[in-house]
Structure formats: structure tokens, C-alpha cells
Design an enzyme around this catalytic site. Structure first.
Site, PDB file in Angstrom:
ATOM      1  N   LYS A   1       0.841  -1.207   0.000  1.00  0.00           N
ATOM      2  CA  LYS A   1       0.000   0.000   0.000  1.00  0.00           C
ATOM      3  C   LYS A   1       0.873   1.254   0.000  1.00  0.00           C
ATOM      4  O   LYS A   1       2.065   1.189   0.350  1.00  0.00           O
ATOM      5  CB  LYS A   1      -0.912  -0.008   1.230  1.00  0.00           C
ATOM      6  CG  LYS A   1      -0.153   0.007   2.554  1.00  0.00           C
ATOM      7  CD  LYS A   1      -1.080  -0.258   3.743  1.00  0.00           C
ATOM      8  CE  LYS A   1      -0.298  -0.256   5.049  1.00  0.00           C
ATOM      9  NZ  LYS A   1      -1.163  -0.633   6.197  1.00  0.00           N
TER      10      LYS A   1
ATOM     11  N   TYR B   1      15.462  29.984   6.817  1.00  0.00           N
ATOM     12  CA  TYR B   1      14.334  30.765   7.326  1.00  0.00           C
ATOM     13  C   TYR B   1      14.320  30.854   8.846  1.00  0.00           C
ATOM     14  O   TYR B   1      14.495  29.855   9.540  1.00  0.00           O
ATOM     15  CB  TYR B   1      13.018  30.126   6.879  1.00  0.00           C
ATOM     16  CG  TYR B   1      12.764  30.162   5.393  1.00  0.00           C
ATOM     17  CD1 TYR B   1      12.847  31.352   4.676  1.00  0.00           C
ATOM     18  CD2 TYR B   1      12.426  28.998   4.711  1.00  0.00           C
ATOM     19  CE1 TYR B   1      12.601  31.375   3.307  1.00  0.00           C
ATOM     20  CE2 TYR B   1      12.175  29.010   3.345  1.00  0.00           C
ATOM     21  CZ  TYR B   1      12.265  30.211   2.650  1.00  0.00           C
ATOM     22  OH  TYR B   1      12.016  30.229   1.306  1.00  0.00           O
TER      23      TYR B   1
ATOM     24  N   MET C   1      11.210  23.951   1.785  1.00  0.00           N
ATOM     25  CA  MET C   1      10.481  23.072   0.874  1.00  0.00           C
ATOM     26  C   MET C   1      11.426  22.265  -0.014  1.00  0.00           C
ATOM     27  O   MET C   1      11.193  21.084  -0.276  1.00  0.00           O
ATOM     28  CB  MET C   1       9.524  23.889   0.001  1.00  0.00           C
ATOM     29  CG  MET C   1       8.579  23.015  -0.822  1.00  0.00           C
ATOM     30  SD  MET C   1       7.475  23.952  -1.883  1.00  0.00           S
ATOM     31  CE  MET C   1       6.452  24.781  -0.681  1.00  0.00           C
TER      32      MET C   1
END
Ligand code: PLP
Length: 383
Positions: free
Chosen positions: A41, A273, A321
């Protein structure tokens, strides 16, 4: 055939299918009287469902398992034969396609029995049904109080030629916690519910309960079929049960990137950041071009380990990200140098368990969330 494909430059997840095959064989040896279901899965826990399914079958897995019917149908559409079971059904799901594709389906309640019966009539062939018992997990499955009604309705469907009850099954809540009292309770409840169904006339081909931790530590739960996911990918289900090596398993996925930039930075320089890291002295920073957009958990900011040039480094500051930074201290490495996030550990690299701890989660989540932007590179693929 023997040509090595060019290594993707930014980031890659190498998938060692020989290791997966060895893990399947090791797990089969742990449950010698049971058939084995390779659980693939969620894209094979991030490893790629199709290549992992094929490799598992080559190593002797008799069954494949997925959560959703769409996952199972995709395997069938790709030409995978044999038994494929899927268990997470929602009203309106493709029951008829599943029956026509010869999938094994799970039924946890009366609504599902009604939908699968209608689909089997439309398809003109009986559905293969596994009745799922909630023996104490408290998630999917039919509670003991509702079991007699489900069993007798399923037997009526069998008599009408709409379906065959081929499986009776359940799932454990705490198999990964050695000695947890719920295991014995669930086992006793499972035996009672199976006995009731069999007493009413159900003749299951397979009774099944065990997941990876149960395969490794609870032989009483093995029954006719065991369902292994995480252990097949060479990852320990829980550190309390032992490391992968202690359990005789070999990690299948190695996640590595190539440094995109190496630069000298002065003391007092804020990094990434929010400036959660500030260089303490003049140093060298390495840019690892992978981030939470690739599934590297932002929660491991400031903590996640990386092997660069033989040295462990920690993520400096926040994971963004697409990238994060490591402080290379005085280390002499260049752009393009390999940064290994996790792997089997042979070269001293961190393991997926190290990342799980750094992100305050479980290893299952780390491998499963490695995203589609990360190319998978298969080793040991069959011809
Ligand atoms: C995911 C899953 C498994 C496999 O669990 P592992 O701990 O990864 O072995 C087995 N059975 C069911 C119902 C599952 O959802």
C-alpha cells in the site's frame, strides 16, 4: 540490460530489490507454516508498489495486499497476477471492477456486503470476501456484537452464489509493544469470532491477524497467512523490538542527495528561514537540495542527520520546501559531493530510524512520505 542508468543528480532514492527479496525470505522463515502477504500500500511504503510487488512474488510471497481498491486495481492493470487483497473500502468504490479483476476484498459491515453483492450480480461472478473482525483495534472491522448478523448475511450471499467467504481476519493494535496485554485479548477475541463463523458454516481458506511486529515476535498470531509491510522494506517496526540488523532485515531504501553549493561563511551568519541557526565562527556551509517538498520532514529541522564525506552532520536551521543546509565545519568537500540522509548504515550513514527520532515520528512515516519528486533508482530489478 546491465547498463547502469545515469544517477539522478539532485536527489535519489535507491531501492535495493535484492534486499527486499532477502527480507521476504527471512520473514517467511519466521512464519514457516503460513503464507505471506506482501503489503505494498501507499506505493510500497514509498519504495514503488509495482517493482516491490514483483520482487516479493519472486521471493515467494503468495499474496499482495493494499489498502485501497485503486491501488490493487493498478497492480492488476500492470499485469500482476495471483491473489491481491484490498481492505479500505468507502461507499461508491469500484466493487464491480474489483470483482472483475479477481481481487480479494474485505468487508467490515453490512453496507459493504450490500455493495459487493450488487457488484457481483452485475459482474455475473461471485466476489471473494474476507470478513474483518474488530477484535480490539477499534478502527475498521466488525465488532463482536455485530458479527453474527454480518456472518449470517455473508452466508446467505454465499448460498445465493453472490460471494465466497474466503477469509476471516483482524488487525492488532499493539503488536509493536512487547508484552502489551491487548495482544492476548485480541487473540482470544479473534479465536472466538472465527469459531463462531466456522460454527455457522463459514469455511475460510485463510485466517489472518499478524502484521510485521507480530510476525517477528508473536508466533501464536500467525494462523494461515501473515501480512508484512514495514519489515519487508528492511525497517524495524519499533526500536524496542530491535534494530533491522538484529531482526535479520536489510533496509531497502537509501536516500541521498548531491550538494548544490559549498561556501565559506563568516561568524554570526544566520542560516535558513527564521535564522534558527547562526554560525558560531567562520565556517563552510553545504547546501543539500532536498526539503519537505520531497518528504524530508520539516519537524527534523536542526536535528536530522546526514553523512557527508564520512562525517555526520545535522541539519542547520530549518528544513525548507526544497533545500536545507549543513554546517561542514572545516570539512573539504565540493559541490556534487554525496549527502546520505539514510540507508542501511554500512558506510556509517544514518538510518531511517535516526530520522524518525529526529522528526518525532515512526520510520514507517519517513519512508512512506518520500515524495514523487524523488526519482527511485532500482537495484536488482528482474529482467
Ligand atoms: C499496513 C497494514 C499491514 C502491514 O503492517 P506492517 O506493520 O507494516 O507490517 C497489515 N495489515 C493491515 C490491515 C494494514 O493496514
Amino acid at each position: 540490460m546491465s547498463q547502469t542508468p545515469p544517477q539522478p543528480s539532485r536527489v535519489r532514492a535507491e531501492i535495493d530489490l535484492d534486499a527486499l527479496r532477502a527480507n521476504v525470505r527471512a520473514l517467511r522463515a519466521r512464519a514457516p507454516r503460513s503464507a505471506l502477504m506482501a503489503v505494498v500500500k501507499s506505493d510500497g511504503y514509498g519504495h514503488g508498489a509495482l517493482p516491490c510487488a514483483r520482487a516479493a512474488i519472486e521471493a515467494g510471497a503468495e499474496w499482495l495486499g493494499t489498502a485501497t481498491p485503486q491501488e490493487a486495481l493498478a497492480l492488476r492493470a500492470a499485469g500482476v497476477g495471483g491473489r491481491i487483497m484490498c481492505w479500505l473500502w468507502t461507499p461508491g468504490d469500484p466493487w464491480r471492477e474489483a470483482v472483475e479483476a479477481d481481487l480479494d476484498v474485505s468487508v467490515s459491515g453490512m453496507w459493504a456486503l450490500a455493495e459487493v453483492t450488487a457488484a457481483a450480480r452485475e459482474a455475473g461472478r461471485p466476489a471473494r470476501v474476507h470478513l474483518k473482525a474488530d477484535t480490539g483495534l477499534g478502527r475498521n472491522g466488525c465488532l463482536p456484537a455485530d458479527w453474527p448478523e454480518l456472518v449470517s448475511a455473508a452466508l446467505a450471499g454465499e448460498a445465493a452464489g453472490d460471494l465466497r467467504v474466503v477469509g476471516l481476519w483482524s488487525h492488532l493494535a499493539c503488536a509493536d509493544e512487547p508484552g502489551h496485554a491487548s495482544v492476548a485479548d485480541q487473540l482470544a477475541t479473534f479465536r472466538r469470532m472465527v469459531a463462531h463463523a466456522e460454527g455457522e458454516g463459514v469455511r475460510p481458506e485463510v485466517r489472518h491477524l499478524a502484521n510485521s511486529p507480530a510476525v517477528l515476535t508473536l508466533p501464536d498470531t500467525h494462523f494461515d497467512l501473515v501480512r508484512t509491510g514495514i519489515a519487508m522494506y528492511g525497517v524495524s517496526p519499533a526500536p524496542e523490538l530491535g534494530t533491522a540488523a538484529e531482526l535479520g532485515l536489510r533496509p531497502v531504501m537509501t536516500l541521498s542527495a548531491s550538494l548544490a553549493l559549498v561556501k565559506r561563511a563568516p561568524a554570526g551568519h544566520g542560516v535558513s528561514y527564521g535564522h534558527r541557526y547562526v554560525t558560531g565562527r567562520e565556517t563552510v556551509l553545504g547546501l543539500v537540495p532536498v526539503g519537505y517538498g520531497d518528504g524530508v520532514p520539516r519537524h527534523a529541522s536542526g536535528r536530522g542527520p546526514v553523512l557527508v564525506g564520512g562525517e555526520w552532520r545535522r541539519v542547520a536551521g530549518r528544513i525548507a520546501m526544497d533545500q536545507f543546509v549543513v554546517d561542514l565545519d572545516g570539512q573539504k568537500v565540493q559541490e556534487g559531493a554525496e549527502a546520505v540522509l539514510f540507508g542501511p548504515g554500512d558506510r556509517g550513514e544514518p538510518t531511517v530510524q535516526d530520522w524518525a527520532e529526529a522528526a518525532d515520528t515512526i520510520a514507517y512515516e519517513i519512508v512512506t512520505r518520500i515524495g514523487s519528486r524523488v526519482p527511485r533508482v532500482y537495484r536488482g530489478a528482474s529482467a
